[in-house]
Design an enzyme around this catalytic site. Structure first.
Site, PDB file in Angstrom:
ATOM      1  N   ASP A  18       1.242  -1.412  -0.381  1.00 11.97           N
ATOM      2  CA  ASP A  18       0.588  -0.112  -0.212  1.00 11.97           C
ATOM      3  C   ASP A  18       0.944   1.135   0.127  1.00 11.97           C
ATOM      4  O   ASP A  18       1.673   1.344   0.841  1.00 11.97           O
ATOM      5  CB  ASP A  18      -1.264   0.293   1.309  1.00 11.97           C
ATOM      6  CG  ASP A  18      -1.980  -1.096   0.842  1.00 11.97           C
ATOM      7  OD1 ASP A  18      -2.244  -2.257  -0.041  1.00 11.97           O
ATOM      8  OD2 ASP A  18      -2.398  -1.509   2.004  1.00 11.97           O
ATOM      9  N   ALA A  47      -4.083 -10.678   2.179  1.00  8.12           N
ATOM     10  CA  ALA A  47      -3.421 -10.566   3.402  1.00  8.12           C
ATOM     11  C   ALA A  47      -3.479 -10.085   4.507  1.00  8.12           C
ATOM     12  O   ALA A  47      -3.303 -10.496   5.598  1.00  8.12           O
ATOM     13  CB  ALA A  47      -2.318 -10.107   2.361  1.00  8.12           C
ATOM     14  N   ASN A 185     -19.787  -4.616   2.128  1.00  8.22           N
ATOM     15  CA  ASN A 185     -20.150  -3.429   2.065  1.00  8.22           C
ATOM     16  C   ASN A 185     -21.570  -3.293   1.957  1.00  8.22           C
ATOM     17  O   ASN A 185     -22.135  -3.805   0.963  1.00  8.22           O
ATOM     18  CB  ASN A 185     -19.500  -2.348   3.027  1.00  8.22           C
ATOM     19  CG  ASN A 185     -18.943  -2.014   1.152  1.00  8.22           C
ATOM     20  OD1 ASN A 185     -19.525  -2.709   0.269  1.00  8.22           O
ATOM     21  ND2 ASN A 185     -17.785  -1.690   1.109  1.00  8.22           N
ATOM     22  N   THR A 221     -21.934  -5.541   6.155  1.00  7.39           N
ATOM     23  CA  THR A 221     -21.070  -4.545   6.838  1.00  7.39           C
ATOM     24  C   THR A 221     -21.818  -2.621   6.688  1.00  7.39           C
ATOM     25  O   THR A 221     -21.423  -2.343   5.731  1.00  7.39           O
ATOM     26  CB  THR A 221     -19.822  -4.471   6.851  1.00  7.39           C
ATOM     27  OG1 THR A 221     -18.780  -4.205   5.657  1.00  7.39           O
ATOM     28  CG2 THR A 221     -18.768  -5.585   7.214  1.00  7.39           C
ATOM     29  N   ASP A 247      -8.338   6.039  10.924  1.00  7.22           N
ATOM     30  CA  ASP A 247      -8.326   5.427   8.788  1.00  7.22           C
ATOM     31  C   ASP A 247      -8.902   4.002   8.606  1.00  7.22           C
ATOM     32  O   ASP A 247      -8.965   3.668   9.767  1.00  7.22           O
ATOM     33  CB  ASP A 247      -6.704   5.129   8.185  1.00  7.22           C
ATOM     34  CG  ASP A 247      -6.261   4.590   7.071  1.00  7.22           C
ATOM     35  OD1 ASP A 247      -7.043   4.560   6.839  1.00  7.22           O
ATOM     36  OD2 ASP A 247      -5.486   4.699   7.013  1.00  7.22           O
ATOM     37  N   ALA A 250      -8.768  -1.128   5.637  1.00  8.12           N
ATOM     38  CA  ALA A 250      -8.833  -2.387   6.841  1.00  8.12           C
ATOM     39  C   ALA A 250      -9.364  -3.295   7.767  1.00  8.12           C
ATOM     40  O   ALA A 250      -9.967  -3.500   8.395  1.00  8.12           O
ATOM     41  CB  ALA A 250      -7.066  -3.104   7.065  1.00  8.12           C
ATOM     42  N   ALA A 251     -10.892  -1.544   8.043  1.00  7.37           N
ATOM     43  CA  ALA A 251     -11.771  -2.462   9.090  1.00  7.37           C
ATOM     44  C   ALA A 251     -12.019  -3.391   8.188  1.00  7.37           C
ATOM     45  O   ALA A 251     -12.460  -3.702   9.572  1.00  7.37           O
ATOM     46  CB  ALA A 251     -12.174  -0.853   8.965  1.00  7.37           C
ATOM     47  N   GLY A 252     -12.789  -3.243   7.646  1.00  3.55           N
ATOM     48  CA  GLY A 252     -13.587  -4.644   7.225  1.00  3.55           C
ATOM     49  C   GLY A 252     -12.496  -6.065   6.917  1.00  3.55           C
ATOM     50  O   GLY A 252     -13.375  -7.624   7.296  1.00  3.55           O
ATOM     51  N   ASP A 253     -11.140  -5.696   6.530  1.00  5.67           N
ATOM     52  CA  ASP A 253     -10.845  -7.017   6.718  1.00  5.67           C
ATOM     53  C   ASP A 253     -10.829  -7.527   8.529  1.00  5.67           C
ATOM     54  O   ASP A 253     -10.022  -8.625   8.765  1.00  5.67           O
ATOM     55  CB  ASP A 253      -9.278  -6.939   5.874  1.00  5.67           C
ATOM     56  CG  ASP A 253      -8.781  -6.072   4.402  1.00  5.67           C
ATOM     57  OD1 ASP A 253     -10.254  -6.756   4.516  1.00  5.67           O
ATOM     58  OD2 ASP A 253      -8.635  -5.322   4.806  1.00  5.67           O
ATOM     59  N   ALA A 283      -9.630  -1.592  14.463  1.00  6.75           N
ATOM     60  CA  ALA A 283      -8.682  -0.942  13.852  1.00  6.75           C
ATOM     61  C   ALA A 283      -8.811   0.048  11.987  1.00  6.75           C
ATOM     62  O   ALA A 283      -8.225   0.832  12.126  1.00  6.75           O
ATOM     63  CB  ALA A 283      -9.000  -1.988  12.256  1.00  6.75           C
TER      64      ALA A 283
HETATM   65  O1  RIB Z   1      -9.206  -3.361   2.542  1.00  3.42           O
HETATM   66  C1  RIB Z   1      -8.072  -2.586   2.069  1.00  3.42           C
HETATM   67  C2  RIB Z   1      -7.273  -3.617   0.989  1.00  3.42           C
HETATM   68  O2  RIB Z   1      -7.398  -3.038  -0.159  1.00  3.42           O
HETATM   69  C3  RIB Z   1      -5.687  -2.411   1.098  1.00  3.42           C
HETATM   70  O3  RIB Z   1      -5.086  -2.753   2.232  1.00  3.42           O
HETATM   71  C4  RIB Z   1      -5.626  -2.571  -0.165  1.00  3.42           C
HETATM   72  O4  RIB Z   1      -4.269  -3.768  -0.506  1.00  3.42           O
HETATM   73  C5  RIB Z   1      -6.501  -2.671  -1.049  1.00  3.42           C
HETATM   74  O5  RIB Z   1      -6.395  -4.287  -1.592  1.00  3.42           O
END
Ligand code: RIB
Length: 304
Positions: A18, A47, A185, A221, A247, A250-253, A283
């Protein structure tokens, strides 16, 4: 035949470097603006979800591709330092996937992806896998053909298949029907179903379209509004936690890693979504993708 490696979670998906700049607002077309210093942060939905589940205590393996450039080892190091098994992440001649991210003053992001090596993950990669897992995580940053194949393969192996349909796109029923939990989402749900999603009742209506198309459970979500858990029997609105957003990347991740790890601990679906909400909220209080993903201890302390 070598011994099967056993894990809680297998992720088949993307790894991205990123390239992130924080700016006062998103630039308009034709506009040039100044932002803070560039930061290079490990990311990629696949990842990130692998690290999110690992930080929650799950044993995780990842299948994906990076390039033979300097970003490849950078992303592998991040996975390994979070105890993610990277045996099945291979390096090929393409550039490593990258995401160009602008984060505005309110913590929202805007992302442009360059797939690079993520575009080289093929169904053939999956056929040679010697991994058994209870849960399979899929997203849409690798070729759709591979995602469809992976979902069928995971179902045949009796895995719980979790699909995060991001980035948003239309999907065939042959994929949706092999998914146990689909976690879009609101924007993704609207695009997937053609139903305008504006409030809780339209969210439920759209989610039911996915159930009709074969999904077993839909968890939408809703950001600061929490999440909506929809199955054929019921719909439950899970309230959000209020936090100061830095920020949302990656909150969804974080939500997905937290949700699956709670399910693996035997928690019921609605309660797992509540726990996952706490993971996503935490996150969002930190900058960057993988650095922002909370540990189990952090989430438990936060919930208390
Ligand atoms: O979900 C967030 C991710 O979306 C970021 O890390 C970016 O790489 C995109 O894939």
């Amino acid at each position: 035949m070598p011994d099967m490696l056993k894990h809680d979670v297998l992720v088949i998906g993307s790894l991205n470097a990123d390239l992130v700049v924080r700016a006062p607002h998103f630039p308009q077309p034709g506009e040039t603006i100044s932002g803070d210093d560039l930061q290079i942060i490990p990311g990629g939905k696949g990842a990130n979800q692998a690290v999110a589940a690992a930080r929650q205590g799950a044993s995780v393996a990842m299948l994906g591709h990076v390039g033979k450039d300097s970003f490849g080892p950078f992303l592998l190091d991040s996975l390994r330092s979070n105890s993610v098994d990277t045996t099945h992440v291979s390096a090929d001649e393409s550039a490593t996937g990258t995401a160009i991210i602008v984060v505005d003053a309110s913590g929202q992001n805007s992302i442009v992806l360059s797939a690079g090596a993520n575009g080289k993950v093929t169904p053939k990669d999956i056929e040679t896998l010697n991994i058994e897992a209870k849960v399979l995580f899929l997203q849409l940053e690798i070729p759709l053909e591979t995602v469809i194949h992976a979902a069928k393969w995971g179902k045949q192996k009796a895995m719980i298949v979790i699909l995060n349909p991001a980035p948003a796109r239309e999907l065939p029923d042959e994929l949706i029907a092999n998914v146990d939990f689909i976690l879009p989402n609101e924007t993704e749900l609207s695009l997937l179903t053609g139903v305008p999603v504006t409030d809780i009742s339209s969210t439920e209506r759209a989610a039911r379209v996915l159930l009709k198309r074969g999904a077993k459970n839909v968890i939408v979500t809703l950001g600061s509004k929490g999440a909506l858990v929809v199955s054929s029997q019921q719909a439950t609105h899970v309230e959000a936690y209020k936090v100061d957003v830095v920020d949302t990347t990656a909150a969804g991740d974080a939500f997905i890693g937290g949700f699956a790890s709670a399910l693996l601990r035997g928690v019921e679906v609605e309660a797992a979504a509540q726990y996952a909400n706490a993971c996503g909220a935490l996150a969002a209080t930190k900058f960057g993708a993988q650095p922002s993903l909370p540990t189990k201890e952090e989430v438990e302390k936060f919930i208390k």
